[in-house]
Enzyme design. Structure first.
Site, PDB file in Angstrom:
ATOM      1  N   GLY A  65      -1.239  -7.110  -7.770  1.00 49.25           N
ATOM      2  CA  GLY A  65      -2.025  -6.617  -9.074  1.00 49.25           C
ATOM      3  C   GLY A  65      -1.400  -5.437  -9.518  1.00 49.25           C
ATOM      4  N   GLY A 113      -2.064 -10.438  -5.139  1.00 43.45           N
ATOM      5  CA  GLY A 113      -2.575 -11.288  -6.275  1.00 43.45           C
ATOM      6  C   GLY A 113      -1.865 -12.559  -6.222  1.00 43.45           C
ATOM      7  CD  GLU A 136      -3.457  -7.108   0.260  1.00 43.60           C
ATOM      8  OE1 GLU A 136      -2.958  -7.748  -0.783  1.00 43.60           O
ATOM      9  OE2 GLU A 136      -3.200  -7.392   1.362  1.00 43.60           O
ATOM     10  CG  ASP A 144      -7.882  -8.310  -3.343  1.00 47.36           C
ATOM     11  OD1 ASP A 144      -6.708  -8.519  -3.027  1.00 47.36           O
ATOM     12  OD2 ASP A 144      -8.395  -7.794  -4.645  1.00 47.36           O
TER      13      ASP A 144
END
Length: 347
Positions: A65, A113, A136, A144
């Site tokens: 992202g 993402g 991450e 996520d």
């Protein structure tokens, strides 16, 4: 419509191509909204039998992202970043529940993402160019976009290992552990897309026919070690197990974990433990939105992105600085429910 994504419809399929090559096709809000709009339209269009998802050019499928925007938002009130998470997770959930087959071609870097938009697809095609990771913990975020669901369902403790270390898997390894459903040489992709466009009712057979010989998956040699050393859901236990072993492998992984955000590592272990027990993907995304809502404005994410892409010194100063300093109460606050009007909801 944004130029960052190319959306086309032919006689029998919908085709989505990510088109931000300068940033390895990282997702922004406009891309998520455009994908959502197209998928909703095609869901109710009887002429569309399947969806192809790929990237236009370059070495990445989707590197994640827009973390620069997320950091800028986190430095203020976090609203723009939270809006992005909300809409991105709605897209992830829409894809997960999608009734028509989606074919994701992970021909390149697939991180963050990019994992979120490839793993819900019915068909996930890896190639010799695939580099799959959830990195991450190195930027103080958390795995996520459904990471708590997908990683917790991999063999043994592989998901925990990937979440904590940010290790990269190649295409053969993705096929071996079930992250990819098929492995094709990249030179076969155009033929695959063309044939799927003409016969979307025969996707399984087409991909099977074009599948090449899968190279040896190196990760299989380490699965026993991963299960042994990463067995605990307590980060301190994992570190202690690695430190007590005198092998080069254990030392390397211990050194790797020493560079990661202790807060994020503890979040990831709890997230995967809870994710394994989730009864629906919507429950998982609600949990992840709570985490994202909180960590977006916290020190470790702001500092992690600073070190990686702002100052590029790759020397983040985590706070709390050690695993022992990250209390159970600290983690509880990150997982805390939001007010009724703030909680995430699917489309």
């Amino acid at each position: 419509m944004t130029d960052d994504i190319i959306i086309k419809k032919s006689d029998r399929i919908g085709h989505i191509s990510l088109n931000r090559p300068k940033v390895i096709h990282s997702l922004n809000l406009d891309m998520c909204l455009a994908m959502t709009e197209a998928l909703l339209a095609w869901r109710d269009d009887d002429a569309v039998e399947a969806v192809i998802l790929d990237h236009s050019e370059g070495r990445g499928f989707c590197a994640g992202g827009d973390i620069a925007m997320l950091r800028e938002s986190g430095l203020t009130d976090g609203k723009e970043g939270r809006d992005f998470f909300y809409k991105e997770y709605q897209l992830n959930h829409l894809m997960f529940e999608y009734a028509k087959p989606i074919v994701a071609f992970m021909d390149g870097i697939t991180m963050g993402g990019g994992v979120g938009i490839s793993q819900p697809a019915k068909y996930k095609v890896a190639t010799e160019n695939t580099r799959f990771a959830m990195p991450e913990t190195g930027i103080g975020l958390f795995p996520d976009v459904g990471g708590g669901w997908y990683l917790s369902r991999l063999t043994g403790r592989l998901g925990q290992f990937l979440a904590l270390t940010g290790a990269r898997l190649n295409g053969a390894e993705c096929k071996e552990v079930g992250i990819a459903t098929h492995y094709l040489e990249s030179e076969a992709l155009e033929e695959a897309k063309q044939r799927i466009s003409e016969n979307p009712d025969r996707i399984e057979g087409i991909l099977g026919q074009l599948s090449g010989k899968v190279p040896e998956a190196r990760i299989t040699n380490n699965l026993d070690k991963i299960d042994k050393f990463f067995a605990s859901d307590r980060f301190e236990d994992i570190l202690a197990a690695l430190e007590a072993d005198d092998s080069d492998w254990a030392a390397k992984e211990r050194d790797t974990l020493g560079t990661k955000s202790p807060q994020t590592c503890k979040v990831a272990l709890r997230q995967l433990k809870e994710g394994a027990a989730m009864e629906s993907f919507a429950d998982e995304m609600r949990n992840e939105y709570r985490i994202g809502h909180h960590v977006l404005v916290m020190h470790d994410f702001l500092e992690g992105v600073r070190a990686l892409i702002v100052d590029k010194d790759n020397d983040p100063k985590w706070n709390p600085p050690t695993p022992e300093d990250v209390s159970a109460e600290w983690i509880d606050n990150i997982f805390a429910p939001l007010s009724a009007d703030e909680e995430w909801k699917p489309l």
